[in-house]
Motif scaffolding. Structure first.
Motif, PDB file in Angstrom:
ATOM      1  N   ASP A 237       0.809  -1.222   0.000  1.00 27.92           N
ATOM      2  CA  ASP A 237       0.000   0.000   0.000  1.00 27.92           C
ATOM      3  C   ASP A 237       0.838   1.265   0.000  1.00 27.92           C
ATOM      4  N   VAL A 238       2.041   1.196   0.590  1.00 29.98           N
ATOM      5  CA  VAL A 238       2.883   2.393   0.654  1.00 29.98           C
ATOM      6  C   VAL A 238       3.237   2.876  -0.749  1.00 29.98           C
ATOM      7  N   PHE A 239       3.149   1.994  -1.738  1.00 24.56           N
ATOM      8  CA  PHE A 239       3.367   2.365  -3.129  1.00 24.56           C
ATOM      9  C   PHE A 239       2.053   2.440  -3.916  1.00 24.56           C
ATOM     10  N   VAL A 240       1.180   1.451  -3.705  1.00 25.86           N
ATOM     11  CA  VAL A 240      -0.022   1.319  -4.532  1.00 25.86           C
ATOM     12  C   VAL A 240      -1.076   2.361  -4.180  1.00 25.86           C
ATOM     13  N   ARG A 241      -1.263   2.623  -2.893  1.00 24.98           N
ATOM     14  CA  ARG A 241      -2.342   3.505  -2.444  1.00 24.98           C
ATOM     15  C   ARG A 241      -1.806   4.797  -1.839  1.00 24.98           C
ATOM     16  N   ASN A 242      -0.679   5.234  -2.306  1.00 26.01           N
ATOM     17  CA  ASN A 242      -0.063   6.431  -1.765  1.00 26.01           C
ATOM     18  C   ASN A 242       0.005   7.504  -2.853  1.00 26.01           C
ATOM     19  N   PRO A 243      -0.877   8.498  -2.815  1.00 27.31           N
ATOM     20  CA  PRO A 243      -0.888   9.521  -3.865  1.00 27.31           C
ATOM     21  C   PRO A 243       0.355  10.402  -3.868  1.00 27.31           C
ATOM     22  N   ALA A 244       1.144  10.328  -2.797  1.00 27.00           N
ATOM     23  CA  ALA A 244       2.356  11.146  -2.722  1.00 27.00           C
ATOM     24  C   ALA A 244       3.537  10.503  -3.434  1.00 27.00           C
ATOM     25  N   VAL A 245       3.373   9.258  -3.907  1.00 21.36           N
ATOM     26  CA  VAL A 245       4.486   8.513  -4.504  1.00 21.36           C
ATOM     27  C   VAL A 245       4.200   8.202  -5.969  1.00 21.36           C
ATOM     28  N   THR A 246       5.147   8.535  -6.828  1.00 20.43           N
ATOM     29  CA  THR A 246       5.104   8.177  -8.245  1.00 20.43           C
ATOM     30  C   THR A 246       6.262   7.242  -8.543  1.00 20.43           C
ATOM     31  N   ILE A 247       5.980   6.186  -9.284  1.00 16.46           N
ATOM     32  CA  ILE A 247       7.026   5.233  -9.664  1.00 16.46           C
ATOM     33  C   ILE A 247       7.383   5.446 -11.121  1.00 16.46           C
ATOM     34  N   LEU A 248       8.654   5.750 -11.369  1.00 21.49           N
ATOM     35  CA  LEU A 248       9.182   5.828 -12.729  1.00 21.49           C
ATOM     36  C   LEU A 248      10.051   4.602 -12.960  1.00 21.49           C
ATOM     37  N   SER A 249       9.548   3.684 -13.773  1.00 23.84           N
ATOM     38  CA  SER A 249      10.302   2.485 -14.145  1.00 23.84           C
ATOM     39  C   SER A 249      11.073   2.804 -15.417  1.00 23.84           C
ATOM     40  N   LEU A 250      12.377   2.613 -15.365  1.00 23.74           N
ATOM     41  CA  LEU A 250      13.208   2.990 -16.500  1.00 23.74           C
ATOM     42  C   LEU A 250      14.082   1.824 -16.951  1.00 23.74           C
ATOM     43  N   TYR A 251      13.987   1.517 -18.234  1.00 26.40           N
ATOM     44  CA  TYR A 251      14.837   0.479 -18.833  1.00 26.40           C
ATOM     45  C   TYR A 251      16.056   1.167 -19.443  1.00 26.40           C
ATOM     46  N   PRO A 252      17.278   0.888 -18.943  1.00 29.43           N
ATOM     47  CA  PRO A 252      18.466   1.616 -19.400  1.00 29.43           C
ATOM     48  C   PRO A 252      19.300   0.889 -20.446  1.00 29.43           C
ATOM     49  N   ASP A 253      18.844  -0.277 -20.908  1.00 29.73           N
ATOM     50  CA  ASP A 253      19.663  -1.081 -21.808  1.00 29.73           C
ATOM     51  C   ASP A 253      19.186  -0.974 -23.253  1.00 29.73           C
ATOM     52  N   GLU A 254      19.647  -1.863 -24.134  1.00 27.56           N
ATOM     53  CA  GLU A 254      19.505  -1.659 -25.572  1.00 27.56           C
ATOM     54  C   GLU A 254      18.375  -2.437 -26.240  1.00 27.56           C
ATOM     55  N   ASP A 255      17.893  -3.515 -25.627  1.00 29.89           N
ATOM     56  CA  ASP A 255      16.870  -4.344 -26.275  1.00 29.89           C
ATOM     57  C   ASP A 255      15.488  -3.732 -26.032  1.00 29.89           C
ATOM     58  N   VAL A 256      15.174  -2.710 -26.810  1.00 30.68           N
ATOM     59  CA  VAL A 256      13.932  -1.971 -26.607  1.00 30.68           C
ATOM     60  C   VAL A 256      12.717  -2.856 -26.878  1.00 30.68           C
ATOM     61  N   GLU A 257      12.832  -3.782 -27.816  1.00 27.19           N
ATOM     62  CA  GLU A 257      11.698  -4.668 -28.116  1.00 27.19           C
ATOM     63  C   GLU A 257      11.357  -5.556 -26.921  1.00 27.19           C
ATOM     64  N   LEU A 258      12.367  -6.023 -26.209  1.00 31.14           N
ATOM     65  CA  LEU A 258      12.116  -6.788 -24.984  1.00 31.14           C
ATOM     66  C   LEU A 258      11.344  -5.934 -23.992  1.00 31.14           C
ATOM     67  N   TRP A 259      11.757  -4.695 -23.827  1.00 33.35           N
ATOM     68  CA  TRP A 259      11.059  -3.778 -22.922  1.00 33.35           C
ATOM     69  C   TRP A 259       9.610  -3.562 -23.371  1.00 33.35           C
ATOM     70  N   ARG A 260       9.381  -3.392 -24.679  1.00 31.77           N
ATOM     71  CA  ARG A 260       8.027  -3.155 -25.186  1.00 31.77           C
ATOM     72  C   ARG A 260       7.098  -4.331 -24.911  1.00 31.77           C
ATOM     73  N   ARG A 261       7.661  -5.543 -24.946  1.00 32.45           N
ATOM     74  CA  ARG A 261       6.831  -6.743 -24.745  1.00 32.45           C
ATOM     75  C   ARG A 261       6.512  -6.991 -23.273  1.00 32.45           C
ATOM     76  N   THR A 262       7.190  -6.311 -22.377  1.00 32.62           N
ATOM     77  CA  THR A 262       7.051  -6.579 -20.949  1.00 32.62           C
ATOM     78  C   THR A 262       5.955  -5.712 -20.334  1.00 32.62           C
ATOM     79  N   PRO A 263       4.967  -6.328 -19.681  1.00 31.47           N
ATOM     80  CA  PRO A 263       3.895  -5.532 -19.062  1.00 31.47           C
ATOM     81  C   PRO A 263       4.355  -4.866 -17.764  1.00 31.47           C
ATOM     82  N   TYR A 264       3.904  -3.639 -17.557  1.00 27.89           N
ATOM     83  CA  TYR A 264       4.143  -2.895 -16.327  1.00 27.89           C
ATOM     84  C   TYR A 264       2.811  -2.313 -15.865  1.00 27.89           C
ATOM     85  N   PRO A 265       2.659  -2.055 -14.576  1.00 31.92           N
ATOM     86  CA  PRO A 265       1.392  -1.498 -14.074  1.00 31.92           C
ATOM     87  C   PRO A 265       1.039  -0.177 -14.761  1.00 31.92           C
ATOM     88  N   ASP A 266      -0.244   0.009 -15.054  1.00 29.09           N
ATOM     89  CA  ASP A 266      -0.706   1.231 -15.711  1.00 29.09           C
ATOM     90  C   ASP A 266      -0.490   2.469 -14.844  1.00 29.09           C
TER      91      ASP A 266
END
Length: 315
Positions: A237-266
């Motif tokens: 809940d400290v992440f999911v139900r906390n309006p004060a927290v934003t999660i930025l998930s960042l892929y720093p590597d080169e296989d962009v297609e792998l990143w595109r195929r991977t689901p992340y929370p909306d």
């Protein structure tokens, strides 16, 4: 009876921490090409004869004074010229691990002095011994999976090496690069801004995020530890139900297609970075977590997820 500080708060337990298997994906960036390498499990040091540091004088009574004395005199009785230490590396490593635990109990200034004194003794005695100790210090203070990891202490090591007149320019190249990178985005400083790309192709900037806190989560879909942290970030809940927290998930590597195929929370901001990421951030391992405040100042750097949870629970 005056040797009790040598065993500060269960120092032996500190060595036991090194049994933790490295579960992050290491990234080699020492001024050369970036490439993932496998991480080794750190060996346990057991059943070795401990180095006995000097006895604390009886007139030094307070805990703080006794800790400071040991921090500055710990290596007085260690024979740095004795090459037989190389035949019993466990004992030397045990002594250093005990010392690093002690440095964690004193001020930054005393810690820096202690590190300089240690390196002075090693360099004066034998260049091979100096290389041995600087290697151990890198292993304990700099490697991502070490429970003793400490950027402030390792900066003191790197500053000593790069300032020394006894060390060649060639031998300073790698430490100088490490020093340049480790100084980036230090705790309390405003973190470097960068542009990231979303799956729809639009681009945004880190500093453009409006949030009381931002969790910056560098990750790779193929990384097992990244998946574990991803699960934590989507369940608590400290992440999911906390309006004060934003999660930025960042892929720093080169296989962009792998990143595109991977689901992340909306509810997350999910992007991939450009080549500048590795110039702006000291990404020694994946995953890497930062906690940033409203002004994008660094609150926690390369922190375990548990430390971020503890901090946010107090907010």
């Amino acid at each position: 009876m005056n040797r009790s500080l040598k065993q500060i708060a269960g120092i032996a337990a500190g060595i036991a921490c090194l049994t933790a298997t490295a579960c992050t994906q290491l990234r080699v960036k020492d001024g050369g090409n970036l490439s993932p390498v496998s991480a080794d499990t750190v060996a346990v040091v057991q059943d070795v004869q401990r180095y006995e540091p000097p006895v604390v004088p009886v007139m030094i009574r307070t805990k703080e004074e006794r800790q400071c004395f040991l921090a500055l005199h710990y290596w007085n009785d260690f024979d740095f010229a004795d090459t037989t230490h190389f035949s019993k590396p466990e004992a030397t490593e045990q002594a250093l691990a005990d010392y690093l635990y002690l440095l964690g109990e004193v001020s930054t200034d005393i810690s820096r002095q202690g590190i300089s004194l240690l390196l002075d003794k090693a360099l004066t005695a034998d260049s091979t011994m100096f290389a041995h100790f600087t290697g151990l210090l890198e292993h304990y203070l700099y490697e991502p999976n070490s429970p003793y990891r400490n950027d402030v202490a390792y900066i003191a090591v790197l500053e000593y090496i790069t300032a020394s007149l006894q060390i060649s320019k060639t031998d300073k190249l790698r430490p100088a690069y490490q020093l340049k990178m480790i100084r980036k985005n230090r705790i309390g400083e405003r973190t470097a801004d960068f542009t990231y790309t979303l799956k729809d192709g639009s681009q945004r900037t880190l500093h453009g995020i409006r949030s009381e806190y931002t969790v910056l989560f560098f990750n790779n879909p193929d990384c097992e530890e990244c998946r574990r942290i991803k699960a934590v970030l989507t369940e608590l809940d400290v992440f999911v139900r906390n309006p004060a927290v934003t999660i930025l998930s960042l892929y720093p590597d080169e296989d962009v297609e792998l990143w595109r195929r991977t689901p992340y929370p909306d509810s997350w901001i999910n992007g991939y970075g450009n080549a500048d990421i590795d110039k702006l951030y000291d990404l020694r391992a994946i995953p890497s977590l930062y906690l940033l405040d409203k002004e994008k100042r660094v609150v926690l750097k390369n922190a375990p997820i548990e430390a971020i949870i503890d901090y946010l629970n107090q907010y």
